[in-house]
Design an enzyme around this catalytic site. Structure first.
Site, PDB file in Angstrom:
ATOM      1  N   ASP A  12       0.811  -1.229   0.000  1.00 55.00           N
ATOM      2  CA  ASP A  12       0.000   0.000   0.000  1.00 55.00           C
ATOM      3  C   ASP A  12       0.839   1.271   0.000  1.00 55.00           C
ATOM      4  O   ASP A  12       0.428   2.306   0.541  1.00 55.00           O
ATOM      5  CB  ASP A  12      -0.967   0.005   1.201  1.00 55.00           C
ATOM      6  CG  ASP A  12      -1.848  -1.228   1.217  1.00 55.00           C
ATOM      7  OD1 ASP A  12      -2.164  -1.714   0.122  1.00 55.00           O
ATOM      8  OD2 ASP A  12      -2.202  -1.693   2.318  1.00 55.00           O
ATOM      9  N   LYS A  15       1.727   2.197  -5.068  1.00 59.44           N
ATOM     10  CA  LYS A  15       2.258   1.661  -6.333  1.00 59.44           C
ATOM     11  C   LYS A  15       1.337   1.979  -7.509  1.00 59.44           C
ATOM     12  O   LYS A  15       1.804   2.358  -8.587  1.00 59.44           O
ATOM     13  CB  LYS A  15       2.443   0.134  -6.211  1.00 59.44           C
ATOM     14  CG  LYS A  15       3.455  -0.263  -5.137  1.00 59.44           C
ATOM     15  CD  LYS A  15       3.534  -1.766  -4.951  1.00 59.44           C
ATOM     16  CE  LYS A  15       2.325  -2.386  -4.330  1.00 59.44           C
ATOM     17  NZ  LYS A  15       2.077  -2.039  -2.924  1.00 59.44           N
ATOM     18  N   GLY A  39      -4.495  -4.326  -3.855  1.00 53.93           N
ATOM     19  CA  GLY A  39      -5.495  -3.298  -4.147  1.00 53.93           C
ATOM     20  C   GLY A  39      -4.732  -2.037  -4.497  1.00 53.93           C
ATOM     21  O   GLY A  39      -4.149  -1.416  -3.621  1.00 53.93           O
ATOM     22  N   HIS A  40      -4.669  -1.701  -5.779  1.00 54.43           N
ATOM     23  CA  HIS A  40      -3.880  -0.553  -6.240  1.00 54.43           C
ATOM     24  C   HIS A  40      -4.836   0.566  -6.647  1.00 54.43           C
ATOM     25  O   HIS A  40      -5.632   0.410  -7.576  1.00 54.43           O
ATOM     26  CB  HIS A  40      -2.972  -0.963  -7.402  1.00 54.43           C
ATOM     27  CG  HIS A  40      -1.944  -1.975  -6.993  1.00 54.43           C
ATOM     28  ND1 HIS A  40      -0.994  -2.473  -7.850  1.00 54.43           N
ATOM     29  CD2 HIS A  40      -1.693  -2.567  -5.793  1.00 54.43           C
ATOM     30  CE1 HIS A  40      -0.220  -3.327  -7.200  1.00 54.43           C
ATOM     31  NE2 HIS A  40      -0.634  -3.411  -5.954  1.00 54.43           N
ATOM     32  N   GLN A 222       1.989  -6.081  -3.183  1.00 54.89           N
ATOM     33  CA  GLN A 222       2.420  -6.202  -1.787  1.00 54.89           C
ATOM     34  C   GLN A 222       3.692  -5.362  -1.577  1.00 54.89           C
ATOM     35  O   GLN A 222       3.872  -4.373  -2.254  1.00 54.89           O
ATOM     36  CB  GLN A 222       2.633  -7.669  -1.388  1.00 54.89           C
ATOM     37  CG  GLN A 222       1.336  -8.477  -1.289  1.00 54.89           C
ATOM     38  CD  GLN A 222       0.816  -8.952  -2.623  1.00 54.89           C
ATOM     39  OE1 GLN A 222       1.517  -9.610  -3.370  1.00 54.89           O
ATOM     40  NE2 GLN A 222      -0.415  -8.630  -2.928  1.00 54.89           N
TER      41      GLN A 222
HETATM   42  P1  GDP Z   1      -0.797   0.341  -3.525  1.00 54.01           P
HETATM   43  O1  GDP Z   1      -1.378  -0.953  -3.080  1.00 54.01           O
HETATM   44  O2  GDP Z   1       0.675   0.419  -3.278  1.00 54.01           O
HETATM   45  O3  GDP Z   1      -1.139   0.709  -4.944  1.00 54.01           O
HETATM   46  O4  GDP Z   1      -1.435   1.473  -2.591  1.00 54.01           O
HETATM   47  P2  GDP Z   1      -2.993   1.588  -2.163  1.00 54.01           P
HETATM   48  O5  GDP Z   1      -3.769   2.064  -3.319  1.00 54.01           O
HETATM   49  O6  GDP Z   1      -3.452   0.346  -1.492  1.00 54.01           O
HETATM   50  O7  GDP Z   1      -2.897   2.671  -1.001  1.00 54.01           O
HETATM   51  C1  GDP Z   1      -2.316   3.905  -1.226  1.00 54.01           C
HETATM   52  C2  GDP Z   1      -3.379   4.975  -0.902  1.00 54.01           C
HETATM   53  O8  GDP Z   1      -2.729   6.218  -0.753  1.00 54.01           O
HETATM   54  C3  GDP Z   1      -4.393   5.175  -1.995  1.00 54.01           C
HETATM   55  O9  GDP Z   1      -5.626   5.505  -1.424  1.00 54.01           O
HETATM   56  C4  GDP Z   1      -3.841   6.355  -2.796  1.00 54.01           C
HETATM   57  O10 GDP Z   1      -4.857   7.106  -3.446  1.00 54.01           O
HETATM   58  C5  GDP Z   1      -3.201   7.151  -1.708  1.00 54.01           C
HETATM   59  N1  GDP Z   1      -2.015   7.941  -2.104  1.00 54.01           N
HETATM   60  C6  GDP Z   1      -1.032   7.613  -2.963  1.00 54.01           C
HETATM   61  N2  GDP Z   1      -0.083   8.579  -2.979  1.00 54.01           N
HETATM   62  C7  GDP Z   1      -0.496   9.528  -2.114  1.00 54.01           C
HETATM   63  C8  GDP Z   1       0.061  10.771  -1.660  1.00 54.01           C
HETATM   64  O11 GDP Z   1       1.138  11.171  -2.050  1.00 54.01           O
HETATM   65  N3  GDP Z   1      -0.670  11.468  -0.746  1.00 54.01           N
HETATM   66  C9  GDP Z   1      -1.859  11.038  -0.258  1.00 54.01           C
HETATM   67  N4  GDP Z   1      -2.491  11.774   0.626  1.00 54.01           N
HETATM   68  N5  GDP Z   1      -2.398   9.869  -0.650  1.00 54.01           N
HETATM   69  C10 GDP Z   1      -1.725   9.121  -1.553  1.00 54.01           C
HETATM   70  P1  IMO Z   2      -0.882  -4.202  -2.274  1.00 54.85           P
HETATM   71  O1  IMO Z   2      -0.422  -4.740  -3.606  1.00 54.85           O
HETATM   72  C1  IMO Z   2      -1.011  -4.662   2.049  1.00 54.85           C
HETATM   73  C2  IMO Z   2      -1.053  -8.749   3.619  1.00 54.85           C
HETATM   74  C3  IMO Z   2      -2.314  -9.215   4.302  1.00 54.85           C
HETATM   75  C4  IMO Z   2      -1.745 -10.219   5.290  1.00 54.85           C
HETATM   76  C5  IMO Z   2      -0.596 -10.842   4.504  1.00 54.85           C
HETATM   77  C6  IMO Z   2      -0.956 -12.152   3.835  1.00 54.85           C
HETATM   78  O2  IMO Z   2      -2.191  -3.499  -2.328  1.00 54.85           O
HETATM   79  O3  IMO Z   2       0.200  -3.430  -1.621  1.00 54.85           O
HETATM   80  P2  IMO Z   2      -2.470 -12.879   1.786  1.00 54.85           P
HETATM   81  O4  IMO Z   2      -3.850 -12.493   1.392  1.00 54.85           O
HETATM   82  O5  IMO Z   2      -1.428 -12.544   0.773  1.00 54.85           O
HETATM   83  O6  IMO Z   2      -2.388 -14.306   2.237  1.00 54.85           O
HETATM   84  O7  IMO Z   2      -2.155 -11.995   3.110  1.00 54.85           O
HETATM   85  O8  IMO Z   2      -0.232  -9.906   3.512  1.00 54.85           O
HETATM   86  N1  IMO Z   2      -1.244  -8.229   2.246  1.00 54.85           N
HETATM   87  C7  IMO Z   2      -1.198  -6.944   1.912  1.00 54.85           C
HETATM   88  N2  IMO Z   2      -1.040  -5.842   2.690  1.00 54.85           N
HETATM   89  N3  IMO Z   2      -1.089  -4.542   0.707  1.00 54.85           N
HETATM   90  C8  IMO Z   2      -1.224  -5.626  -0.091  1.00 54.85           C
HETATM   91  O9  IMO Z   2      -1.177  -5.547  -1.425  1.00 54.85           O
HETATM   92  C9  IMO Z   2      -1.321  -6.898   0.517  1.00 54.85           C
HETATM   93  N4  IMO Z   2      -1.479  -8.159   0.056  1.00 54.85           N
HETATM   94  C10 IMO Z   2      -1.421  -8.959   1.122  1.00 54.85           C
HETATM   95  O10 IMO Z   2      -2.985  -8.157   4.933  1.00 54.85           O
HETATM   96  O11 IMO Z   2      -1.173  -9.523   6.370  1.00 54.85           O
HETATM   97 MG    MG Z   3      -2.895  -1.646  -1.788  1.00 61.64          MG
END
Ligand code: GDP
Ligand code: IMO
Ligand code: MG
Length: 421
Positions: A12, A15, A39-40, A222
């Site tokens: 998270d 990415k 979840g991107h 991840q």
């Molecule tokens: P990912 O899994 O690495 O793609 O990240 P996620 O989408 O799960 O979580 C990142 C969250 O942070 C999302 O809700 C993005 O919209 C938000 N985000 C990304 N970059 C920034 C930033 O620079 N500032 C803020 N406030 N939010 C951001």
């Molecule tokens: P993105 O790509 C954050 C965590 C789960 C759990 C562990 C194992 O959005 O960054 P799994 O379902 O793979 O067996 O879970 O890994 N986890 C993540 N945490 N971002 C993710 O993906 C994750 N994918 C798995 O919460 O702790």
């Molecule tokens: Mg994510």
């Protein structure tokens, strides 16, 4: 050459947003591991889109997108994702390719994930319950079904054979839910749809594009601390999330790897169980969660929050050979002062700057360096010069500690809220 973008923490890191931005200069975006546990989040024309299996290059109209062999695919999630994105991206199916060697997540994989987690009780991993662990277990156990199998006339026999094996395993878990029976029909409907996707011999497909001089970006899911080998085992996911995973997850040779972009937040989060040395279980942690809207993009669970962990980050930079560092969510820290970052751990009375083997049971206390906060909004800054001096000092410290250069600073969720250095 193939460049890589991956998360350096527990996932998270942002990415999705960064891949969507960088995709402007790539021809192909390829996912190499993970599955619908990811979840991107992207903001397209102000509209929030969360991608789970589909690469984050789909919204750049020139970009081809590949789901590589290292990914595990739940046909049901993929179908739902395609249906959601097509209205925003009508030519999606023309630009989406799937490796015939990617493994399938079956309904009974999800049932096994749930049963295994509930049997673990307080020791549960905190899995997303998407069936990731059981699907990768079948892959390495040499029992798995692959995307190419759905084109075989005896797919249903193969499916039933594996399902029977799973049912035997499920009997070991008294009280295991039988909901999977309701998931079977949607699974077969989704498999039917998958047959019409562009299923390719992806390693040859990529080789041809590389030979033609195309630019490819491998999109990690991840984060490095969730890597099956180097993460905080056993509280990890079931794939190699570090740069090494790209070679096996796409079938490309190491010599073809170019830049490695590593992403970190300006602080730390973790969702699910497991060690988190810099976690703040206090009002500051709560304030970070509120300011950063730290709730899982896949499961909606609140993310645990804490200070930046430079010990873990330096480990991640080393493991993947990061050449360009990207810092995200810097605006979230606007109102925090002082700001801290861990530069060492004390483990059993000894101070170390290395990740300890026993990170789960040994008591670890972080040793912090403290910085003045910038205490002003930085989301409006458009270039490095406009950023506050205290923020720059924080960045310089991070660069020096990690021996890596920052190439981008993200200061908001928007596509254009990114400072290129
Ligand atoms: P990912 O899994 O690495 O793609 O990240 P996620 O989408 O799960 O979580 C990142 C969250 O942070 C999302 O809700 C993005 O919209 C938000 N985000 C990304 N970059 C920034 C930033 O620079 N500032 C803020 N406030 N939010 C951001
Ligand atoms: P993105 O790509 C954050 C965590 C789960 C759990 C562990 C194992 O959005 O960054 P799994 O379902 O793979 O067996 O879970 O890994 N986890 C993540 N945490 N971002 C993710 O993906 C994750 N994918 C798995 O919460 O702790
Ligand atoms: Mg994510």
């Amino acid at each position: 050459m193939i460049d890589i973008l991956l998360g350096l923490q527990w996932g998270d890191e942002g990415k999705g947003k960064i891949v969507d931005f960088l995709a402007g200069k790539y021809d192909i975006i390829a996912r190499f591991q993970g599955g619908p546990n990811a979840g991107h989040t992207l903001y397209i024309d102000g509209k929030k889109v969360v991608l789970h299996t589909i690469p984050s290059g789909v919204f750049q109209s020139h970009c081809l997108n590949l789901i590589g062999n290292g990914v595990v695919i739940d046909p049901v999630t993929l179908k739902a994702e395609i249906d959601k994105i097509i209205p925003l991206c009508p030519d999606l199916l023309k630009r989406l390719f799937v490796s015939q060697k990617a493994h399938l997540i079956l309904p009974t994989h999800r049932a096994l994930d749930a049963a295994s987690e509930s049997a673990k009780g307080v020791d549960k991993i905190g899995s997303t319950l998407k069936g990731i662990g059981p699907a990768y277990m079948d892959k390495t156990g040499r029992n798995g079904l692959r995307v190419g199998d759905i084109l075989s006339p005896n797919f249903i026999d193969k499916y039933n054979k594996l399902k029977q094996k799973h049912l035997q395993m499920l009997r070991q878990y008294p009280g295991a839910a039988t909901e999977w029976e309701q998931w079977e029909q949607p699974f077969f409907d989704a498999v039917e749809r998958m047959r019409f996707l562009q299923i390719v011999n992806a390693e040859y497909w990529l080789d041809e594009h590389l030979k033609a001089g195309k630019k490819i970006l491998a999109e990690g899911a991840q984060g490095s601390m969730l890597d099956i080998d180097f993460g905080t085992y056993p509280f990890v996911t079931s794939s190699n999330t570090i740069a090494a995973g790209v070679c096996s997850g796409l079938g490309v040779a190491p010599a073809r790897i170019g830049e490695v972009y590593g992403i970190t937040k300006a602080y730390c989060t973790r969702v699910g169980s497991g060690p988190f040395p810099t976690e703040l279980e206090d009002a500051t942690g709560e304030a970070l969660r509120a300011a950063g809207h730290e709730f899982g993009a896949t499961t909606g669970r609140p993310r645990r929050c804490g200070w930046l962990d430079l010990v873990a980050l330096r480990y991640a930079v080393m493991l993947s050979g990061v050449t360009k560092l990207i810092i995200t969510k810097t605006d979230v820290m606007d109102s925090f002062s002082p700001i801290k970052a861990a530069t060492a751990y004390t483990v059993n009375g000894e101070t170390t700057t290395q990740m300890p083997f026993d990170i789960c049971d040994a008591p670890i206390s972080p040793v912090y360096s403290t910085f003045d906060g910038w205490e002003k909004p930085i989301s409006e800054c458009n270039n490095y010069d406009e950023l506050p001096q205290t923020f720059k000092e924080y960045c310089t410290f991070i660069e020096q500690y990690l021996n890596a250069k920052i190439s981008h600073i993200s200061n908001g969720t928007g596509r254009d809220q990114l400072i290129v250095i």
